[in-house]
Design a protein around this motif. Structure first.
Motif, PDB file in Angstrom:
ATOM      1  N   ALA A  90       0.826  -1.211   0.000  1.00  0.00           N
ATOM      2  CA  ALA A  90       0.000   0.000   0.000  1.00  0.00           C
ATOM      3  C   ALA A  90       0.858   1.257   0.000  1.00  0.00           C
ATOM      4  CB  ALA A  90      -0.917  -0.004   1.225  1.00  0.00           C
ATOM      5  N   LEU A  91       2.001   1.202   0.690  1.00  0.00           N
ATOM      6  CA  LEU A  91       2.843   2.385   0.802  1.00  0.00           C
ATOM      7  C   LEU A  91       3.841   2.509  -0.340  1.00  0.00           C
ATOM      8  CD1 LEU A  91       3.610   2.419   4.636  1.00  0.00           C
ATOM      9  CD2 LEU A  91       1.834   3.651   3.374  1.00  0.00           C
ATOM     10  N   GLY A  92       3.933   1.472  -1.154  1.00  0.00           N
ATOM     11  CA  GLY A  92       4.892   1.511  -2.247  1.00  0.00           C
ATOM     12  C   GLY A  92       4.656   2.647  -3.219  1.00  0.00           C
ATOM     13  N   GLY A  93       3.387   3.004  -3.420  1.00  0.00           N
ATOM     14  CA  GLY A  93       3.068   4.066  -4.367  1.00  0.00           C
ATOM     15  C   GLY A  93       3.605   5.421  -3.962  1.00  0.00           C
ATOM     16  N   PHE A  94       3.774   5.651  -2.663  1.00  0.00           N
ATOM     17  CA  PHE A  94       4.310   6.932  -2.208  1.00  0.00           C
ATOM     18  C   PHE A  94       5.799   7.018  -2.522  1.00  0.00           C
ATOM     19  CE2 PHE A  94       0.548   6.094   0.297  1.00  0.00           C
ATOM     20  CZ  PHE A  94      -0.131   7.304   0.202  1.00  0.00           C
ATOM     21  N   ALA A  95       6.500   5.900  -2.389  1.00  0.00           N
ATOM     22  CA  ALA A  95       7.925   5.884  -2.712  1.00  0.00           C
ATOM     23  C   ALA A  95       8.157   6.039  -4.211  1.00  0.00           C
ATOM     24  CB  ALA A  95       8.559   4.592  -2.205  1.00  0.00           C
ATOM     25  N   THR A  96       7.425   5.269  -5.012  1.00  0.00           N
ATOM     26  CA  THR A  96       7.640   5.313  -6.464  1.00  0.00           C
ATOM     27  C   THR A  96       7.218   6.640  -7.076  1.00  0.00           C
ATOM     28  OG1 THR A  96       5.492   4.247  -6.820  1.00  0.00           O
ATOM     29  CG2 THR A  96       7.437   2.816  -6.716  1.00  0.00           C
TER      30      THR A  96
END
Length: 296
Positions: free
Chosen positions: A210-216
Motif C-alpha cells: 500500500a505504501l509503495g506508491g508513495f515511494a515510487t
C-alpha cells in the motif's frame, strides 16, 4: 457583529488557549472539559473551529485524538506549531524557597522533570496545566505551586516564581485546526499537507504494498501512526500525513494505488503547511533562508 468561537480542550490559560489566541486573535476561545466535548462543540455548531493538539516533540502523539478524529466527522483545515514554555506559579508574595509541592498535567510534570528533581519538589498530577494554576490560586498556600503558562498566571493572578523551566528548549506541540466542513487548500498555492486515514486488508505484505506508491511517486510521508480499532487485534487503522496535494499527479497516483490495498480510505484534510514545518526542513537541508508559506 457575530462573535466567532473556537473550541479547545482545557481550562482558560492552557497552551491550547494560547494557540487559539495566536492564530485567531479576533475569535472567542471556548474552553471544553474533554476532547470529546471540544469535538462535539464543533460538530453541533457551538464553535466554528477547534484548536486540538495532535502531537508533541517530547511526549509524542496525543492518543485520544488519534482515536476520536477519524470518527468525528470533522476535517482538518490548518495546522499550528506552538513552542511550549512552562512557568512555576505561586500565589502572590510566595518565596521560591517556601514551595514544597508542584501540581500540573502529567505531561508537563514529565517535561519539567529536571527542574522538579533539582529543587526536591513533590509532584502531583492535575487534570491540566491551567486547572492546576486555578487550584493553587484557590488553595492560597505558599507551599503549593503550579507548573503552567504565563497566560494562566495572568488569569489566576499568580506570581511567576521561575520562568521557562521546561527541560528541553525544542519542546513544541503541533495543533490541528478542525472544522465541520472540509476546506481544501488551493492547488499550486504553496506547500500543503494532506492528512488521511486508511485500513489495509488483512493479507501478507498489505502495508508494504500500500505504501509503495508513495515511494515510487516521490511523495514525502512525514507521519504514519497505527492503532487498533473496534477491539480487534487484526483491525489496524493508520493515520498519515504527506506533503503534497491530492490533485497533483504524484499524490493522486499514490492514493489510487493505496486504495487498491485498502478496506477504507478517507482524506481528513488538505491544508497549508505551517511556517514551522517549512523552516525546520530548511534547517535540516542547510537552507535556513527558504521562503515560508502563509500561516493559517
Amino acid at each position: 457583529m457575530t462573535i466567532r468561537k473556537i473550541a479547545y480542550q482545557g481550562e482558560p490559560g492552557a497552551n491550547s488557549h494560547i494557540a487559539c489566541g495566536n492564530v485567531y486573535p479576533d475569535w472567542q476561545p471556548l474552553p471544553c472539559a474533554t476532547f470529546e466535548d471540544a469535538l462535539a462543540a464543533i460538530a453541533d455548531g457551538s464553535a466554528a473551529l477547534g484548536m486540538i493538539p495532535i502531537e508533541n516533540s517530547i511526549a509524542g502523539r496525543v492518543a485520544d485524538i488519534h482515536h476520536l478524529l477519524p470518527g468525528s466527522g470533522l476535517y482538518i483545515v490548518g495546522e499550528y506549531f506552538l513552542p511550549i514554555h512552562f512557568q512555576l506559579l505561586g500565589i502572590k508574595g510566595t518565596q521560591h524557597e517556601a514551595v514544597t509541592s508542584v501540581y500540573s498535567h502529567v505531561h508537563a510534570l514529565g517535561q519539567c522533570r529536571k527542574f522538579i528533581r533539582e529543587h526536591g519538589f513533590a509532584a502531583h498530577v492535575s487534570a491540566d496545566t491551567a486547572g492546576s494554576a486555578r487550584e493553587v490560586a484557590e488553595w492560597g498556600d505558599f507551599r503549593r505551586a503550579a507548573i503552567a503558562t504565563d497566560l494562566a498566571a495572568k488569569i489566576y493572578n499568580l506570581d511567576v516564581l521561575a520562568a521557562n523551566i521546561e527541560d528541553e528548549s525544542h519542546n513544541t506541540t503541533r495543533f490541528v485546526v478542525l472544522s465541520k466542513t472540509p476546506r481544501w487548500a488551493p492547488l499550486a498555492n504553496g506547500p500543503v499537507v494532506t492528512s488521511f486515514v486508511f485500513r489495509v486488508r488483512n493479507v501478507p505484505a498489505a502495508l508494504y504494498k500500500a505504501l509503495g506508491g508513495f515511494a515510487t511517486n516521490s511523495v514525502n510521508m512525514t507521519k504514519l501512526e497505527s492503532y487498533m480499532v473496534e477491539g480487534e487485534f487484526t483491525a489496524t487503522q493508520f493515520l498519515a500525513d504527506v506533503e503534497a496535494h491530492p490533485e497533483e499527479p504524484p499524490l493522486a497516483r499514490a492514493l489510487e494505488e493505496l486504495a487498491f490495498f485498502c478496506k477504507e480510505l478517507k482524506i481528513l484534510g488538505v491544508y497549508p503547511a505551517h511556517t514551522y514545518r517549512i523552516e525546520s526542513q530548511a534547517r535540516e537541508n542547510g537552507n535556513p533562508d527558504s521562503p515560508s508559506p502563509a500561516v493559517v
